[in-house]
Design a protein around this motif. Structure first.
Motif, PDB file in Angstrom:
ATOM      1  N   SER A  54       0.883  -1.337  -0.010  1.00 51.65           N
ATOM      2  CA  SER A  54      -0.023   0.038  -0.040  1.00 51.65           C
ATOM      3  C   SER A  54       0.970   1.309   0.089  1.00 51.65           C
ATOM      4  CB  SER A  54      -0.965   0.014   1.183  1.00 51.65           C
ATOM      5  OG  SER A  54      -0.220   0.077   2.425  1.00 51.65           O
ATOM      6  N   SER A  55       2.237   0.979   0.845  1.00 51.29           N
ATOM      7  CA  SER A  55       2.917   2.520   0.619  1.00 51.29           C
ATOM      8  C   SER A  55       3.608   2.573  -0.530  1.00 51.29           C
ATOM      9  CB  SER A  55       3.937   2.218   1.784  1.00 51.29           C
ATOM     10  OG  SER A  55       4.766   1.195   1.658  1.00 51.29           O
ATOM     11  N   LEU A  56       3.808   1.476  -1.233  1.00 49.00           N
ATOM     12  CA  LEU A  56       4.386   1.748  -2.447  1.00 49.00           C
ATOM     13  C   LEU A  56       3.469   1.969  -3.564  1.00 49.00           C
ATOM     14  CD1 LEU A  56       6.912   0.780  -4.546  1.00 49.00           C
ATOM     15  CD2 LEU A  56       5.760  -1.308  -4.701  1.00 49.00           C
ATOM     16  N   LEU A  57       2.213   1.796  -3.509  1.00 38.83           N
ATOM     17  CA  LEU A  57       1.089   2.184  -4.400  1.00 38.83           C
ATOM     18  C   LEU A  57       0.974   3.687  -4.227  1.00 38.83           C
ATOM     19  CD1 LEU A  57      -1.509  -0.735  -4.279  1.00 38.83           C
ATOM     20  CD2 LEU A  57      -0.015   0.016  -6.263  1.00 38.83           C
ATOM     21  N   ARG A  58       0.937   4.256  -2.935  1.00 37.49           N
ATOM     22  CA  ARG A  58       0.849   5.558  -2.488  1.00 37.49           C
ATOM     23  C   ARG A  58       1.866   6.202  -3.158  1.00 37.49           C
ATOM     24  NH1 ARG A  58       1.210   5.263   2.384  1.00 37.49           N
ATOM     25  NH2 ARG A  58      -0.727   4.607   2.771  1.00 37.49           N
ATOM     26  N   HIS A  59       3.261   5.759  -3.289  1.00 31.86           N
ATOM     27  CA  HIS A  59       4.318   6.487  -3.830  1.00 31.86           C
ATOM     28  C   HIS A  59       4.053   6.483  -5.136  1.00 31.86           C
ATOM     29  CE1 HIS A  59       8.257   7.921  -4.297  1.00 31.86           C
ATOM     30  NE2 HIS A  59       8.552   7.017  -4.979  1.00 31.86           N
ATOM     31  N   ILE A  60       3.627   5.435  -5.773  1.00 34.37           N
ATOM     32  CA  ILE A  60       3.530   5.498  -7.169  1.00 34.37           C
ATOM     33  C   ILE A  60       2.432   6.499  -7.518  1.00 34.37           C
ATOM     34  CG2 ILE A  60       2.389   3.859  -9.124  1.00 34.37           C
ATOM     35  CD1 ILE A  60       3.937   1.574  -7.656  1.00 34.37           C
ATOM     36  N   THR A  61       1.179   6.426  -7.020  1.00 32.94           N
ATOM     37  CA  THR A  61       0.151   7.472  -7.359  1.00 32.94           C
ATOM     38  C   THR A  61       0.561   8.912  -7.233  1.00 32.94           C
ATOM     39  OG1 THR A  61      -0.446   7.348  -4.904  1.00 32.94           O
ATOM     40  CG2 THR A  61      -1.661   5.782  -6.741  1.00 32.94           C
ATOM     41  N   GLU A  62       1.466   9.069  -6.186  1.00 31.87           N
ATOM     42  CA  GLU A  62       2.155  10.544  -6.279  1.00 31.87           C
ATOM     43  C   GLU A  62       2.729  10.783  -7.364  1.00 31.87           C
ATOM     44  OE1 GLU A  62       4.290  10.606  -2.327  1.00 31.87           O
ATOM     45  OE2 GLU A  62       2.409  10.654  -1.307  1.00 31.87           O
ATOM     46  N   ASN A  63       3.744   9.838  -7.848  1.00 31.82           N
ATOM     47  CA  ASN A  63       4.465   9.970  -9.041  1.00 31.82           C
ATOM     48  C   ASN A  63       3.881  10.392 -10.218  1.00 31.82           C
ATOM     49  OD1 ASN A  63       7.042   9.964  -7.275  1.00 31.82           O
ATOM     50  ND2 ASN A  63       7.096   7.515  -7.746  1.00 31.82           N
ATOM     51  N   LEU A  64       2.570   9.697 -10.449  1.00 31.56           N
ATOM     52  CA  LEU A  64       1.830   9.698 -11.497  1.00 31.56           C
ATOM     53  C   LEU A  64       1.262  11.129 -11.245  1.00 31.56           C
ATOM     54  CD1 LEU A  64       0.053   6.200 -11.662  1.00 31.56           C
ATOM     55  CD2 LEU A  64       1.622   6.901 -13.117  1.00 31.56           C
ATOM     56  N   GLN A  65       0.741  11.485 -10.342  1.00 30.94           N
ATOM     57  CA  GLN A  65       0.350  13.126 -10.243  1.00 30.94           C
ATOM     58  C   GLN A  65       1.344  14.017 -10.818  1.00 30.94           C
ATOM     59  OE1 GLN A  65      -1.351  13.738  -6.466  1.00 30.94           O
ATOM     60  NE2 GLN A  65      -2.861  12.408  -6.696  1.00 30.94           N
ATOM     61  N   ILE A  66       2.602  13.929 -10.715  1.00 31.36           N
ATOM     62  CA  ILE A  66       3.854  14.568 -11.000  1.00 31.36           C
ATOM     63  C   ILE A  66       3.919  14.495 -12.513  1.00 31.36           C
ATOM     64  CG2 ILE A  66       6.305  15.325 -10.767  1.00 31.36           C
ATOM     65  CD1 ILE A  66       5.999  14.441  -7.684  1.00 31.36           C
ATOM     66  N   GLU A  67       3.983  13.244 -12.853  1.00 33.54           N
ATOM     67  CA  GLU A  67       4.200  13.086 -14.217  1.00 33.54           C
ATOM     68  C   GLU A  67       3.469  13.706 -15.317  1.00 33.54           C
ATOM     69  OE1 GLU A  67       4.237   8.754 -14.924  1.00 33.54           O
ATOM     70  OE2 GLU A  67       6.032   8.488 -13.853  1.00 33.54           O
ATOM     71  N   PRO A  68       2.126  13.938 -15.152  1.00 28.12           N
ATOM     72  CA  PRO A  68       1.656  15.018 -16.235  1.00 28.12           C
ATOM     73  C   PRO A  68       2.026  16.124 -16.566  1.00 28.12           C
ATOM     74  CG  PRO A  68      -0.142  13.989 -14.850  1.00 28.12           C
ATOM     75  CD  PRO A  68       1.408  13.782 -14.038  1.00 28.12           C
ATOM     76  N   ALA A  69       2.624  16.876 -15.464  1.00 26.33           N
ATOM     77  CA  ALA A  69       3.193  18.399 -15.679  1.00 26.33           C
ATOM     78  C   ALA A  69       4.487  18.272 -16.441  1.00 26.33           C
ATOM     79  CB  ALA A  69       3.372  18.700 -14.140  1.00 26.33           C
ATOM     80  N   GLU A  70       5.119  17.293 -16.027  1.00 25.93           N
ATOM     81  CA  GLU A  70       6.509  16.908 -16.713  1.00 25.93           C
ATOM     82  C   GLU A  70       6.307  16.659 -18.053  1.00 25.93           C
ATOM     83  OE1 GLU A  70       8.516  14.120 -14.618  1.00 25.93           O
ATOM     84  OE2 GLU A  70       9.047  15.238 -12.581  1.00 25.93           O
ATOM     85  N   SER A  71       5.269  15.822 -18.355  1.00 25.15           N
ATOM     86  CA  SER A  71       5.054  15.387 -19.773  1.00 25.15           C
ATOM     87  C   SER A  71       4.446  16.663 -20.594  1.00 25.15           C
ATOM     88  CB  SER A  71       3.837  14.512 -19.690  1.00 25.15           C
ATOM     89  OG  SER A  71       2.574  14.804 -19.109  1.00 25.15           O
ATOM     90  N   SER A  72       3.770  17.567 -19.793  1.00 25.50           N
ATOM     91  CA  SER A  72       3.334  18.723 -20.473  1.00 25.50           C
ATOM     92  C   SER A  72       4.492  19.669 -20.914  1.00 25.50           C
ATOM     93  CB  SER A  72       2.378  19.608 -19.789  1.00 25.50           C
ATOM     94  OG  SER A  72       2.947  19.884 -18.415  1.00 25.50           O
ATOM     95  N   ALA A  73       5.514  19.472 -20.216  1.00 28.39           N
ATOM     96  CA  ALA A  73       6.789  20.185 -20.152  1.00 28.39           C
ATOM     97  C   ALA A  73       7.470  19.699 -21.547  1.00 28.39           C
ATOM     98  CB  ALA A  73       7.795  20.572 -19.084  1.00 28.39           C
TER      99      ALA A  73
END
Length: 612
Positions: A54-73
């Motif tokens: 669960s902690s690993l999944l939480r970490h992955i979801t946080e990364n996924l929320q950051i990745e859209p901004a990076e992908s827009s850049a």
């Protein structure tokens, strides 16, 4: 620090000892912790892994929320982006939803596992409590076992003491028996000496009486010679003859006993059949057996000594249940020291009953079928047995093989009895015949045809009494083969027995009653002489009933194994014995000494009874 690191229990141990129950509780708690930890260790590990995931999944979801901004850049025309931003959001959003769903499932699974853990903990607690109860019970049983072992040890010591006492009593009994035998031998020798002395005195007294009689006769003759008699001269020559004749007659009257001067009844008077059955038995009962007069002489057995008072049995001295098959007949020898048994085992077994026990002496072989009756002759030297192989067998007690076999019946032989005359026997059969035998030649002397199946027979001088299935008792004259009289009862006759004085006849019938017939009065006795009892049931068609040796009691066995004994004089039930037999009692016997009673049943068991 070392002092601070010590447990409170260690500190208190120096001051006072911890109670045992507290230590026991602490040990049980530690044991429960170890057991629970061992059983639920994998659950805890699974739970930890789920938390890590669960902690690993939480970490992955946080990364996924950051990745859209990076992908827009990064989504510049020069990189040649092929996928739109909206599509990437949708994809990442679907992944997030899938992972949230997975986390929910894992959380629900954790809750279920927790419920299972709680149930297991409850079961574990119940098992621990049950284990504690069982340990308490085990301790209780161990304490009882210890007490019982102590009791067994004490009882073994008591048994050893009793065994020593029994051995001492047995040795004393054997010593007393040897002394008793020596005393009996001495008594017999003294009795012989007394008899010889009495005979000698009787002979001397007879000589003295003869001398006195001769002296009296001489004195009378001298008195007659001296007497003066006046006679006529014409008769003087006749006086001497007349006087001598008178003297001779007087002497004859002196010498001849008065009982010889009475006239005897002629033999023709006794041989004439009475006009009625009542008169026949009156003559028969009043006639002395040792002075009977007939047209031809017969040798008879000497009268047997018999007890004056019979003892009513009350306890079993010996119980034998080692027979291979059921026992149908038992009989004591005339000296009351031997017992013969016979039954479906086809052999006659002879037992020594000295000392109140039954010791097997020998077996008489030769019969090929079931034994129905056993009889000793009055001398005790021969045994006569009837069997289902349509024959009767005669044994000498010193030989195991038959001396002779009496064949000639065409049906099962139900009874065989010795008569009062030497070397004579009578048999009856289901072929509706009664036969009289000469045992010297093994030949049939008479055959009497009867109208019904014959179950038992008894003898009295020249007369044969038979019991039949049609409920009649018939009285036969063996010389004429004619039925003198018959008496009808209410059921099948199973057995007959005659008392020692030949005055009463006992019959047992299938209607569960015993009847006494007075041979002097030719009638069935009054109701007080018809014997019944609650629980008495005649078990089979060959159930035996007997008189006691003194004729005071009658005895028979019931279908439930109970022995019933009635008083002949009062007609009341004297005693019932129902302790050992569990099946129908076939036969009973009473020793001539009046001391022992034997009984046999269909359950392959024989019992020796006595008063003490």
């Amino acid at each position: 620090m070392a002092a601070a690191g010590r447990s409170p229990e260690a500190g208190l141990s120096g001051q006072r000892s911890i109670p045992g129950w507290k230590q026991h509780i602490a040990l049980q708690l530690k044991h429960r912790d170890r057991v629970q930890k061992a059983r639920y260790k994998h659950v805890i590990q699974s739970y930890n892994r789920l938390l890590e995931r669960s902690s690993l999944l939480r970490h992955i979801t946080e990364n996924l929320q950051i990745e859209p901004a990076e992908s827009s850049a990064l989504s510049s025309p020069e990189l040649g982006q092929c996928i739109g931003i909206e599509d990437m959001k949708r994809i990442h959003q679907e992944k997030i939803q899938g992972m949230q769903k997975k986390c929910g499932e894992l959380a629900y699974e954790i809750i279920e596992k927790q419920e299972i853990v709680k149930e297991k903990e409850g079961i574990l607690e119940e098992q621990i409590n049950s284990m504690l109860d069982m340990e308490d019970q085990l301790q209780t049983w161990m304490n009882k076992q210890f007490r019982w072992r102590n009791l067994v040890g004490a009882q073994e010591q008591v048994n050893l003491e009793l065994k020593r006492g029994y051995d001492e009593l047995l040795a004393t009994q054997r010593r007393k028996e040897s002394e008793l035998r020596e005393g009996e031998d001495f008594e017999q020798s003294c009795l012989k000496e007394i008899l010889a002395l009495k005979n000698h005195r009787a002979a001397v007294q007879n000589e003295i009486n003869d001398r006195i009689k001769q002296k009296n006769l001489q004195r009378e003759l001298e008195r007659v010679k001296k007497a003066r008699v006046a006679v006529h001269l014409a008769r003087r020559t006749e006086e001497p003859d007349g006087a001598a004749k008178s003297s001779d007659e007087h002497a004859a009257k002196v010498d001849v006993p008065k009982k010889l001067q009475r006239c005897h009844r002629s033999s023709s008077t006794l041989e004439t059949r009475p006009s009625s059955f009542h008169g026949f038995f009156k003559v028969f009962a009043n006639k002395p057996r040792s002075k009977s007069i007939s047209s031809f002489s017969e040798e008879r057995y000497q009268p047997l000594p018999i007890c004056v008072l019979s003892r009513v049995p009350s306890r079993a001295l010996c119980i034998l249940d080692t027979f291979e098959s059921e026992v149908n007949a038992v009989k004591f020898s005339p000296n009351s020291k031997l017992l013969a048994t016979g039954g479906a085992g086809r052999n006659i077994e002879l037992w020594d009953i000295g000392g109140g026990s039954m010791q097997s002496l020998q077996k008489f072989e030769g019969s090929n079928s079931t034994i129905t009756s056993v009889e000793f002759d009055p001398t005790g030297n021969y045994i006569l047995a009837a069997s289902y192989e349509r024959a009767a067998h005669l044994w000498n007690i010193n030989c195991t093989l038959p001396k002779d076999s009496l064949t000639g019946h065409t049906g099962k032989v139900t009874a065989a009895k010795f008569t009062s005359m030497l070397h004579r026997a009578v048999t009856c059969s289901l072929d509706r015949t009664v036969k009289e035998w000469d045992l010297n030649r093994g030949a049939c002397l008479n055959t009497i045809s009867v109208p019904s199946y014959c179950s038992d027979v008894v003898c009295a001088d020249y007369h044969i009494i038979s019991g039949h299935h049609d409920g009649k008792i018939r009285f036969w004259d063996s010389r004429t083969k004619q039925c003198v009289h018959d008496i009808r009862l209410h059921g099948k006759i199973t057995s007959l027995n005659i008392n020692y004085n030949v005055t009463q006849l006992l019959s047992c019938t299938r209607d569960d009653e015993l009847n006494v017939i007075d041979l002097r009065m030719s009638r069935v006795c009054l109701n007080s002489k018809v014997f019944r009892a609650d629980g008495f049931k005649c078990g089979c068609d060959w159930t035996k009933a007997i008189f006691s040796p003194d004729g005071s009691y009658v005895m028979a066995g019931s279908s439930d194994g109970t022995l019933f004994i009635w008083n002949v004089n009062s007609g009341k039930l004297e005693k019932s014995l129902n302790e050992h037999h569990k099946s129908s009692v076939n036969a009973v016997a009473w020793s001539l000494s009046g001391e022992f009673v034997a009984s046999a049943d269909r359950g392959k068991k024989a019992i020796l009874w006595s008063e003490f």
